[in-house]
Design an enzyme around this catalytic site. Structure first.
Site, mmCIF file in Angstrom:
data_model
loop_
_atom_site.group_PDB
_atom_site.id
_atom_site.type_symbol
_atom_site.label_atom_id
_atom_site.label_comp_id
_atom_site.label_asym_id
_atom_site.label_seq_id
_atom_site.Cartn_x
_atom_site.Cartn_y
_atom_site.Cartn_z
ATOM 1 C CG PHE A 141 36.819 37.550 34.821
ATOM 2 C CD1 PHE A 141 38.001 38.221 34.544
ATOM 3 C CD2 PHE A 141 36.320 37.589 36.104
ATOM 4 C CE1 PHE A 141 38.667 38.929 35.543
ATOM 5 C CE2 PHE A 141 36.973 38.296 37.108
ATOM 6 C CZ PHE A 141 38.139 38.968 36.824
ATOM 7 C CG ASP A 226 33.273 30.814 38.084
ATOM 8 O OD1 ASP A 226 32.516 31.315 38.945
ATOM 9 O OD2 ASP A 226 34.350 31.342 37.751
ATOM 10 C CE LYS A 255 32.274 38.421 41.375
ATOM 11 N NZ LYS A 255 33.290 39.346 41.886
#
Length: 400
Positions: A141, A226, A255
């Site tokens: 994801f 990532d 984030k």
């Protein structure tokens, strides 16, 4: 009369239904706790999918944001502002890299990484024009743009959004032999999450990440990590890759970098990689804006103390010990590192959604994924007593 039902109906009436939120309407928050419109408090064990690593309204970050709001919020990258250099320099140092390219969202960081890897492949590695490929993992994801969902294996994220962007090869996560087979002379990068978050906090087999690093080095391929969810203290280290002794060629961050206040993402790499970009070839009006840089610089400084990484490691051991004790008592598996856990509930008992609804009724917020799995990712400011409270409420839900 409770305000939540009407507030939920009002929210649903004028929004596209791209989320299925729990029936809670939050109006204020501090630290690891949130309060809804009816005054009920909940322990936040999701932390905005790691965007709130430092808790809600961290006083240092809030003070920094307030001060910057009174001075300057946006210039665009047509000019340089006085917060930019500190952010880039200090984040580059935290990552051990030469350069930083600031963006806004995690998906933008991934898109940037894809573009940089392709350009590096053509200009540095010598891949023929239009032939570059990037190897990714099943269960990934990385975001929801059309390019990113093109290499997703999640049908909900991918279906009906084609035609899909070519240039990606998908291999099983954790399988070094499959990865080696997929890499060829036109491969420019391997793009992986060191721990797959959305898939259910899936930790790869021991030795996998060092093996990825070795294959990339041997094949002259960039290793792109990532770390948008796994990075910045979540797993008990600054980066999840550190725990395997691995240094990627490129970090993708987001984030938590915005401190739960503003969206901030970044790509960090050495000059021989990020240096392939020239003026006009990539950019963002809001990327690296003064407000974002001011807040994110303070985030980097909080991490530089090591306090939050230590808290995540120490309290993570407590969390996982408590969760492992529930295996066979409603849980069938527990995965994760630091203050990050994926829990598989016995599907004969209940779904992950039902478990989260029952936890919510007991004052704990979590999120389900893939049927019977739930994820716990509390803010790193959570206390030992609050960790125990969350585990106790889960135990009560499983025993009901």
């Amino acid at each position: 009369m409770l305000r939540t039902p009407a507030a939920m109906q009002d929210a649903e009436r004028h929004t596209a239904h791209n989320y299925h939120p729990l029936p809670v309407v939050i109006s204020s928050a501090e630290g690891a706790w949130v309060t809804d419109v009816d005054g009920r408090r909940y322990l936040d064990c999701l932390a905005g999918y790691s965007a709130l690593n430092f808790g809600h309204r961290h006083p240092t970050l809030i003070a920094t944001a307030h001060a910057q709001l009174d001075r300057l919020t946006l210039t665009s990258r047509a000019f340089v502002h006085d917060q930019f250099a500190d952010f880039c320099r200090e984040l580059a140092a935290l990552c051990g890299k030469d350069l930083v390219l600031p963006m806004n969202t995690g998906a933008e960081a991934v898109e940037t990484g894809v573009k940089v890897a392709r350009k590096w492949g053509y200009q540095v590695k010598g891949v023929p024009a239009g032939q570059a490929n990037i190897v990714v993992a099943e269960g990934n994801f990385h975001g929801r743009t059309t390019t990113i969902v093109s290499f997703s294996t999640d049908s909900d994220a991918r279906a009906d959004f084609g035609p899909y962007t070519p240039g990606f090869r998908i291999v099983p996560y954790g399988d070094l032999a499959a990865l080696a087979e997929a890499i060829d002379e036109h491969t420019v990068a391997v793009l992986l999450e060191p721990i797959q978050g959305e898939q259910g906090v899936v930790v790869p087999p021991e030795g996998y990440l060092p093996g990825v690093r070795r294959l990339c080095t041997e094949s002259n391929v960039l290793f792109i990590a990532d770390e948008i969810q796994s990075g910045l203290g979540r797993t008990g280290a600054t980066f999840a890759c550190e725990q395997e002794g691995v240094v990627p060629d490129m970090y993708l961050l987001g984030k938590a970098l915005g401190g739960g206040i503003v969206p901030v993402s970044a790509v960090a790499a050495d000059a021989d990689v990020l240096g392939v970009l020239k003026p006009g070839q990539h950019g963002s009006t809001f990327g690296g804006n003064p407000l974002a840089c001011a807040v994110a610089t303070e985030v980097v400084r909080l991490l530089a103390t090591g306090e939050f990484q230590h808290r995540s490691a120490e309290l993570g051991e407590r969390l996982h010990a408590g969760l492992r004790a529930l295996i066979g008592k409603g849980l069938v598996a527990v995965r994760g590192r630091g203050l990050w856990a994926g829990l598989d509930i016995d599907p004969a008992l209940m779904s992950g959604r039902v478990a989260c609804e029952r936890l919510m009724e007991r004052g704990v917020l979590a999120k389900d994924t893939h049927g019977s799995t739930i994820r716990l990712a509390p803010p790193l400011v959570i206390t030992a007593e609050e960790v125990d409270h969350a585990v106790a409420q889960l135990a009560a839900v499983l025993a009901d």
